[in-house]
Enzyme design. Structure first.
Site, PDB file in Angstrom:
ATOM      1  N   GLN A  94       0.842  -1.197   0.000  1.00 49.74           N
ATOM      2  CA  GLN A  94       0.000   0.000   0.000  1.00 49.74           C
ATOM      3  C   GLN A  94       0.882   1.252   0.000  1.00 49.74           C
ATOM      4  OE1 GLN A  94      -3.455  -0.835   3.045  1.00 49.74           O
ATOM      5  NE2 GLN A  94      -1.651  -2.022   3.597  1.00 49.74           N
ATOM      6  N   HIS A 112      -1.345   1.343  -4.380  1.00 49.75           N
ATOM      7  CA  HIS A 112      -1.723   2.757  -4.235  1.00 49.75           C
ATOM      8  C   HIS A 112      -0.869   3.692  -5.075  1.00 49.75           C
ATOM      9  CE1 HIS A 112      -3.800   1.876  -0.092  1.00 49.75           C
ATOM     10  NE2 HIS A 112      -4.441   1.371  -1.121  1.00 49.75           N
ATOM     11  N   CYS A 120      -1.948  13.063 -15.477  1.00 51.94           N
ATOM     12  CA  CYS A 120      -3.082  13.954 -15.748  1.00 51.94           C
ATOM     13  C   CYS A 120      -4.328  13.398 -15.056  1.00 51.94           C
ATOM     14  CB  CYS A 120      -3.306  14.036 -17.251  1.00 51.94           C
ATOM     15  SG  CYS A 120      -4.734  15.049 -17.680  1.00 51.94           S
ATOM     16  N   GLY A 182       3.255  -4.266   9.006  1.00 50.87           N
ATOM     17  CA  GLY A 182       3.207  -2.812   9.166  1.00 50.87           C
ATOM     18  C   GLY A 182       1.964  -2.160   8.588  1.00 50.87           C
ATOM     19  N   THR A 183       0.842  -2.825   8.738  1.00 53.19           N
ATOM     20  CA  THR A 183      -0.407  -2.220   8.255  1.00 53.19           C
ATOM     21  C   THR A 183      -1.489  -2.360   9.317  1.00 53.19           C
ATOM     22  OG1 THR A 183      -2.120  -2.259   6.542  1.00 53.19           O
ATOM     23  CG2 THR A 183      -0.959  -4.345   6.939  1.00 53.19           C
ATOM     24  N   SER A 184      -2.279  -1.288   9.484  1.00 51.44           N
ATOM     25  CA  SER A 184      -3.314  -1.305  10.520  1.00 51.44           C
ATOM     26  C   SER A 184      -4.559  -2.068  10.068  1.00 51.44           C
ATOM     27  CB  SER A 184      -3.699   0.128  10.893  1.00 51.44           C
ATOM     28  OG  SER A 184      -4.242   0.780   9.767  1.00 51.44           O
ATOM     29  N   ASN A 208       3.418  -6.698  13.160  1.00 45.44           N
ATOM     30  CA  ASN A 208       3.005  -5.300  13.328  1.00 45.44           C
ATOM     31  C   ASN A 208       3.385  -4.810  14.724  1.00 45.44           C
ATOM     32  OD1 ASN A 208       1.652  -3.272  11.681  1.00 45.44           O
ATOM     33  ND2 ASN A 208       0.112  -3.172  13.288  1.00 45.44           N
ATOM     34  N   GLU A 210       1.600  -3.197  16.715  1.00 42.79           N
ATOM     35  CA  GLU A 210       0.475  -3.287  17.663  1.00 42.79           C
ATOM     36  C   GLU A 210      -0.637  -4.113  17.015  1.00 42.79           C
ATOM     37  OE1 GLU A 210      -0.934   0.711  18.162  1.00 42.79           O
ATOM     38  OE2 GLU A 210      -1.259   0.971  16.026  1.00 42.79           O
ATOM     39  N   ALA A 226       8.842  -3.986  12.505  1.00 43.21           N
ATOM     40  CA  ALA A 226       9.049  -4.783  11.283  1.00 43.21           C
ATOM     41  C   ALA A 226      10.530  -4.955  10.993  1.00 43.21           C
ATOM     42  CB  ALA A 226       8.359  -4.098  10.104  1.00 43.21           C
TER      43      ALA A 226
HETATM   44  P1  OAD Z   1      -1.431   2.862   8.913  1.00 44.41           P
HETATM   45  O1  OAD Z   1      -0.781   4.126   9.314  1.00 44.41           O
HETATM   46  O2  OAD Z   1      -2.911   2.789   8.947  1.00 44.41           O
HETATM   47  O3  OAD Z   1      -0.877   1.664   9.810  1.00 44.41           O
HETATM   48  C1  OAD Z   1       0.486   1.475  10.030  1.00 44.41           C
HETATM   49  C2  OAD Z   1       0.652   0.367  11.049  1.00 44.41           C
HETATM   50  O4  OAD Z   1       2.050   0.132  11.192  1.00 44.41           O
HETATM   51  C3  OAD Z   1       0.106   0.686  12.433  1.00 44.41           C
HETATM   52  O5  OAD Z   1      -0.684  -0.399  12.896  1.00 44.41           O
HETATM   53  C4  OAD Z   1       1.357   0.854  13.297  1.00 44.41           C
HETATM   54  O6  OAD Z   1       1.188   0.380  14.618  1.00 44.41           O
HETATM   55  C5  OAD Z   1       2.340  -0.023  12.561  1.00 44.41           C
HETATM   56  N1  OAD Z   1       3.742   0.353  12.740  1.00 44.41           N
HETATM   57  C6  OAD Z   1       4.293   1.560  12.963  1.00 44.41           C
HETATM   58  N2  OAD Z   1       5.633   1.491  13.006  1.00 44.41           N
HETATM   59  C7  OAD Z   1       5.945   0.188  12.809  1.00 44.41           C
HETATM   60  C8  OAD Z   1       7.171  -0.548  12.725  1.00 44.41           C
HETATM   61  N3  OAD Z   1       8.366   0.045  12.849  1.00 44.41           N
HETATM   62  N4  OAD Z   1       7.064  -1.877  12.509  1.00 44.41           N
HETATM   63  C9  OAD Z   1       5.881  -2.501  12.384  1.00 44.41           C
HETATM   64  N5  OAD Z   1       4.708  -1.872  12.453  1.00 44.41           N
HETATM   65  C10 OAD Z   1       4.734  -0.540  12.649  1.00 44.41           C
HETATM   66  O7  OAD Z   1      -0.843   2.517   7.454  1.00 44.41           O
HETATM   67  P2  OAD Z   1      -1.442   1.532   6.355  1.00 44.41           P
HETATM   68  O8  OAD Z   1      -2.131   0.376   6.972  1.00 44.41           O
HETATM   69  O9  OAD Z   1      -0.332   1.271   5.420  1.00 44.41           O
HETATM   70  O10 OAD Z   1      -3.695   5.100   1.576  1.00 44.41           O
HETATM   71  O11 OAD Z   1      -2.491   2.469   5.663  1.00 44.41           O
HETATM   72  C11 OAD Z   1      -3.141   2.024   4.516  1.00 44.41           C
HETATM   73  C12 OAD Z   1      -3.477   3.172   3.632  1.00 44.41           C
HETATM   74  O12 OAD Z   1      -4.180   4.169   4.374  1.00 44.41           O
HETATM   75  C13 OAD Z   1      -2.290   3.940   3.088  1.00 44.41           C
HETATM   76  O13 OAD Z   1      -1.707   3.315   1.974  1.00 44.41           O
HETATM   77  C14 OAD Z   1      -2.872   5.253   2.733  1.00 44.41           C
HETATM   78  C15 OAD Z   1      -3.673   5.476   3.995  1.00 44.41           C
HETATM   79  O14 OAD Z   1      -4.717   6.346   3.935  1.00 44.41           O
HETATM   80  C16 OAD Z   1      -4.026   6.153   0.853  1.00 44.41           C
HETATM   81  O15 OAD Z   1      -3.574   7.260   1.057  1.00 44.41           O
HETATM   82  C17 OAD Z   1      -5.003   5.831  -0.228  1.00 44.41           C
END
Ligand code: OAD
Length: 238
Positions: A94, A112, A120, A182-184, A208, A210, A226
């Site tokens: 993502q 993404h 454009c 690393g994704t929520s 992750n 958390e 991570a």
């Molecule tokens: P988030 O910011 O929602 O989640 C990031 C996750 O990574 C959280 O659960 C943190 O706890 C965790 N985290 C932080 N530091 C970390 C580390 N060092 N190691 C492991 N985990 C860690 O980000 P995404 O899930 O990627 O899209 O968000 C998805 C999408 O939402 C993004 O691509 C973006 C956003 O809005 C768009 O802009 C369309």
């Protein structure tokens, strides 16, 4: 143990790039904590106020350009190159920062898009261009049609990159090991990949910092950074 798995899919999110100094989206210090998501994160908001959108995305560009892949990106790239040619391996991300490719990952699907590219908004046929400009002074125009020029990323209320999404769906059809890092788990369609993978009988692992949204869908949950936990986990598969 890697030999047990012939098709591996790793989904990554902003947490993978945190150790490279890039902000995540949610939580303390996250992009959507500092910037209103309606105004800055949706396609409608961007079209209404492209100067604001560029303020945010333009400001991320120098940060991303200066960032270096961290141990998590590097471990994924090294793991991929250590696999035998019979094993299919996809990183579906993502993230828009391009750090997986810079670390050496070869098979990457960018759901993404990529922030260091612009296109454009009117879809006039002008090809997307590599672009590191921050556009602080004025909103840029498409060099072909004069329409709105935008970062080549997916905003809320838009569909994810079609080619990247199909590559991911194809890989998920017979995935045997699915790892989310690393994704929520808040944003669709990536948030549902773990359920698809489980339905296909895959082993599912979360790495992750958390608990994530749909964490009970994972067989194994490894909490921690991570850049520390992922290299160890990948090593354990060797
Ligand atoms: P988030 O910011 O929602 O989640 C990031 C996750 O990574 C959280 O659960 C943190 O706890 C965790 N985290 C932080 N530091 C970390 C580390 N060092 N190691 C492991 N985990 C860690 O980000 P995404 O899930 O990627 O899209 O968000 C998805 C999408 O939402 C993004 O691509 C973006 C956003 O809005 C768009 O802009 C369309």
């Amino acid at each position: 143990m890697a030999a047990r798995f012939h098709n591996i899919v790793v989904l990554t999110g902003a947490g993978v790039s945190a150790a490279s100094g890039l902000p995540t989206y949610r939580g303390a210090g996250g992009v959507w904590e500092k910037h209103n998501v309606e105004t800055f994160g949706t396609i409608e908001g961007f079209r209404r106020a492209p100067d604001k959108g560029w303020q945010l995305f333009g400001s991320l560009r120098p940060m991303i350009e200066a960032a270096q892949p961290n141990a998590a990106h590097i471990a994924l790239a090294q793991f991929e190159s250590s696999l035998s040619p019979q094993v299919r391996f996809l990183v579906t991300t993502q993230n828009v920062d391009g750090l997986h490719q810079r670390a050496g990952s070869r098979n990457v699907a960018e759901l993404h898009g990529r922030i260091m590219r612009s296109r454009c908004d009117a879809g006039c046929g002008q090809p997307a261009l590599d672009d590191s400009d921050v556009y602080v002074d004025e909103v840029p125009k498409c060099p072909s049609c004069g329409g709105l020029w935008r970062p080549d990323i997916v905003l809320f209320n838009e569909i994810t990159d079609v080619e990247a999404t199909w590559r991911t769906k194809r890989a998920l059809r017979d995935v045997e090991l699915f790892v989310a890092v690393g994704t929520s788990g808040n944003v669709s369609p990536a948030s549902s990949f773990v359920r698809w993978a489980r339905d296909m009988g895959a082993r599912t692992v979360l790495v992750n910092a958390e608990p994530a949204r749909d964490e009970e869908a994972f067989h194994e949950r490894l909490y921690g950074k991570a850049e520390v936990v992922l290299p160890r986990f990948l090593e354990s598969l060797a």
